[in-house]
Design an enzyme around this catalytic site. Structure first.
Site, PDB file in Angstrom:
ATOM      1  N   GLU A 285       0.711  -1.228   0.011  1.00 50.92           N
ATOM      2  CA  GLU A 285       0.029   0.079   0.025  1.00 50.92           C
ATOM      3  C   GLU A 285       0.839   1.259   0.014  1.00 50.92           C
ATOM      4  OE1 GLU A 285      -3.403   0.203  -0.399  1.00 50.92           O
ATOM      5  OE2 GLU A 285      -3.004  -2.072  -0.849  1.00 50.92           O
ATOM      6  N   TRP A 288       1.704   1.589  -3.511  1.00 51.76           N
ATOM      7  CA  TRP A 288       0.674   2.400  -4.354  1.00 51.76           C
ATOM      8  C   TRP A 288       0.949   3.796  -4.088  1.00 51.76           C
ATOM      9  CZ3 TRP A 288      -2.749   1.361  -7.957  1.00 51.76           C
ATOM     10  CH2 TRP A 288      -2.942  -0.088  -8.053  1.00 51.76           C
ATOM     11  N   TRP A 317     -21.535  11.008 -19.700  1.00 52.30           N
ATOM     12  CA  TRP A 317     -21.735  10.854 -18.290  1.00 52.30           C
ATOM     13  C   TRP A 317     -23.209  11.510 -18.233  1.00 52.30           C
ATOM     14  CZ3 TRP A 317     -18.344   7.913 -15.853  1.00 52.30           C
ATOM     15  CH2 TRP A 317     -17.030   8.093 -16.284  1.00 52.30           C
ATOM     16  N   ASN A 352     -10.645   2.237   3.202  1.00 51.27           N
ATOM     17  CA  ASN A 352     -10.188   2.340   1.711  1.00 51.27           C
ATOM     18  C   ASN A 352     -11.122   1.379   1.026  1.00 51.27           C
ATOM     19  OD1 ASN A 352      -8.121   2.832  -0.223  1.00 51.27           O
ATOM     20  ND2 ASN A 352      -7.565   0.411  -0.111  1.00 51.27           N
ATOM     21  N   TRP A 370     -16.446  10.798 -13.031  1.00 50.42           N
ATOM     22  CA  TRP A 370     -15.592  10.720 -11.869  1.00 50.42           C
ATOM     23  C   TRP A 370     -15.113  11.785 -11.168  1.00 50.42           C
ATOM     24  CZ3 TRP A 370     -10.541  12.353 -12.123  1.00 50.42           C
ATOM     25  CH2 TRP A 370     -10.021  12.554 -13.669  1.00 50.42           C
ATOM     26  N   TRP A 393      -9.588   7.305  -7.876  1.00 52.23           N
ATOM     27  CA  TRP A 393     -11.073   7.690  -8.531  1.00 52.23           C
ATOM     28  C   TRP A 393     -10.814   7.152 -10.008  1.00 52.23           C
ATOM     29  CZ3 TRP A 393     -15.961   8.705  -7.733  1.00 52.23           C
ATOM     30  CH2 TRP A 393     -16.339   8.846  -6.569  1.00 52.23           C
TER      31      TRP A 393
END
Length: 479
Positions: A285, A288, A317, A352, A370, A393
């Site tokens: 993580e 990441w 969208w 998370n 988004w 996102w």
């Protein structure tokens, strides 16, 4: 030499690269500075009220730590980044400083501000010393065999581990020692403001997020000592304290990524990519986080509100504002989604796993852009970090670098049943459902329970919404 050390997202005195090296060079004392830019934070960066409140409390703690080292903290208050170079230069002249020292930031606006500041100082004959400190491995140090930036996490992680092993083969400590006490100078620290234009500081949560470097390090020690071993097994269960809850401290640099990595390796016999599953999972993580920092450095357009995968610019969208508001307020009729959004709105933080569930629900079930969700999160999160928020996102929306396949769409009911099987988390934040048991708490509409509940029916049918999203992505990909 009297350095001016410019603090930003590095509000600590231990393991602070710029501060460490500035103190080693200083022989006439050190001055610290922090620039407060409320208009920029509010209108350009969408900072949350609770984040600004948390920042001010951490500035107070930093000031105390610096004063123990005889380093005064000066505050520059200016609405936007554009005036920062001249204001910093004026402070350097006013306090007799010879050079500027700071840790780099990688987002586009911050890089432009730093470049302008460097030019202003060098034109004035003052040297500038920037360092990499927000990441363990600097952007540009982890690249493909073709010397390109990675755009997929797993190969990045493997290469990151290889580069890290090579650079640290001598076993030297990652964490820098604390600075020595400096020569005393007749400069007073500035008071920490008790209010901020445009921000409601009453929305802070000091009851949940204690400020200060000592507390951040204590939180890291407690996690490493008691919970990191079970991290892999408990990290996806929002009803338990299975994660580190260090993200607010990392976002402001109250603790460093090197301190986190060192603590994790200390529980894993010095290993990064093998050994204890919990430690390895948490290190991944951290990587990441590094991945997303490297991406915004390599691809500045990620800071411009664009899809990384430009083929998805043609997505039509859904513009239904009432559905977006229902998502924001936690009244979609999907209990795990609503509980997660209410956790965000009430605490400034979200688990998370729930960030993925809620982001995918907005972009795939509601087919809402988004960017609207990304902005809403930043305006609520105490740990708002542009690179990680944008990366998460776009991952959920399948428009990003390491995007999941567009056809993978979470079923919110199944996600609730899997990760909150007993409904404990849902009951905590959706008290309307507190009397429900078993699977009924995850799908009260199917159980026919709405007549007696102050809770809305689902705003969309998941199966139908999934088909609509697949059709739209297929249309764009075939265009």
């Amino acid at each position: 030499m009297r350095p001016l050390v410019w603090f930003r997202a590095d509000l600590r005195v231990r393991d602070n690269t710029a501060l460490h090296h500035a103190c080693l060079r200083a022989d006439r004392g050190v001055v610290a500075a922090f620039t407060i830019c409320p208009d920029q934070w509010l209108h350009e960066h969408d900072w949350a009220d609770c984040k600004v409140e948390f920042l001010l409390r951490n500035l107070g703690s930093l000031r105390s730590s610096l004063e123990a080292l005889r380093i005064p903290l000066k505050l520059i208050q200016t609405p936007r980044f554009e005036s920062v170079p001249e204001r910093l230069l004026a402070l350097a002249r006013e306090t007799g400083c010879d050079a500027l020292w700071f840790n780099r930031e990688y987002e586009l606006n911050e890089k432009c501000r730093d470049d302008a500041t460097r030019v202003a100082f060098e034109r004035a004959g003052l040297s500038v010393h920037p360092y990499h400190d927000q990441v363990v491995l600097p952007p540009g140090s982890v690249r493909t065999n073709e010397d390109r930036p990675y755009t997929v996490y797993t190969p990045f992680r493997k290469k990151w581990a290889a580069v890290f092993a090579e650079l640290n083969s001598d076993g030297q400590p990652l964490v820098l020692p604390a600075p020595a006490v400096q020569e005393d100078i007749a400069i007073e620290s500035d008071p920490i403001p008790g209010s901020m234009d445009g921000f409601d500081l009453s929305l802070g949560r000091p009851d949940l997020w204690e400020a200060g470097e000592p507390h951040g390090l204590d939180r890291l020690r407690q996690f490493s000592a008691s919970r990191i071993g079970s991290y892999k097994d408990r990290r996806d269960t929002p009803s338990v304290n299975g994660t580190s809850t260090l993200s607010p401290y990392l976002a402001l640099g109250v603790v460093s990524p090197r301190q986190c990595l060192t603590a994790a390796m200390g529980t894993n016999r010095g290993r990064v990519d093998s050994g204890d599953a919990g430690a390895v999972g948490w290190i991944q993580e951290l990587i990441w986080r590094e991945f997303y920092k490297h991406l915004v450095e390599a691809f500045p357009r990620l800071c411009m509100g664009t899809n990384f995968r430009r083929e998805y610019d043609a997505i039509e969208w859904n513009e239904d504002e009432s559905q977006f508001e229902a998502w924001c307020e936690g009244r979609t009729g999907y209990p795990i989604v609503d509980a997660a959004m209410r956790q965000l709105n009430q605490t400034g933080w979200m688990h998370n796993r729930l960030r993925m569930i809620t982001a995918m629900f907005l972009t795939k079930d509601l087919l809402i852009d988004w960017r609207k969700g990304e902005r809403y999160f930043m305006r609520r999160l105490i740990d708002g970090d542009y690179a990680s928020n944008n990366g998460g996102w776009q991952w959920s929306a399948s428009t990003g670098t390491d995007a999941q396949p567009y056809f993978r769409i979470f079923n919110p009911t199944t996600q609730g049943e899997r990760y909150d099987p007993d409904g404990d988390f849902i009951r905590r934040f959706v008290p309307e459902l507190s009397e429900l048991t078993g699977k009924a708490i995850h799908n009260p509409s199917e159980a026919g329970l709405f007549s007696g509940l102050d809770y809305p029916p689902p705003i969309v049918n998941h199966a139908q919404a999934r088909d609509r999203t697949l059709t739209e992505f297929k249309r764009v990909r075939g265009a």
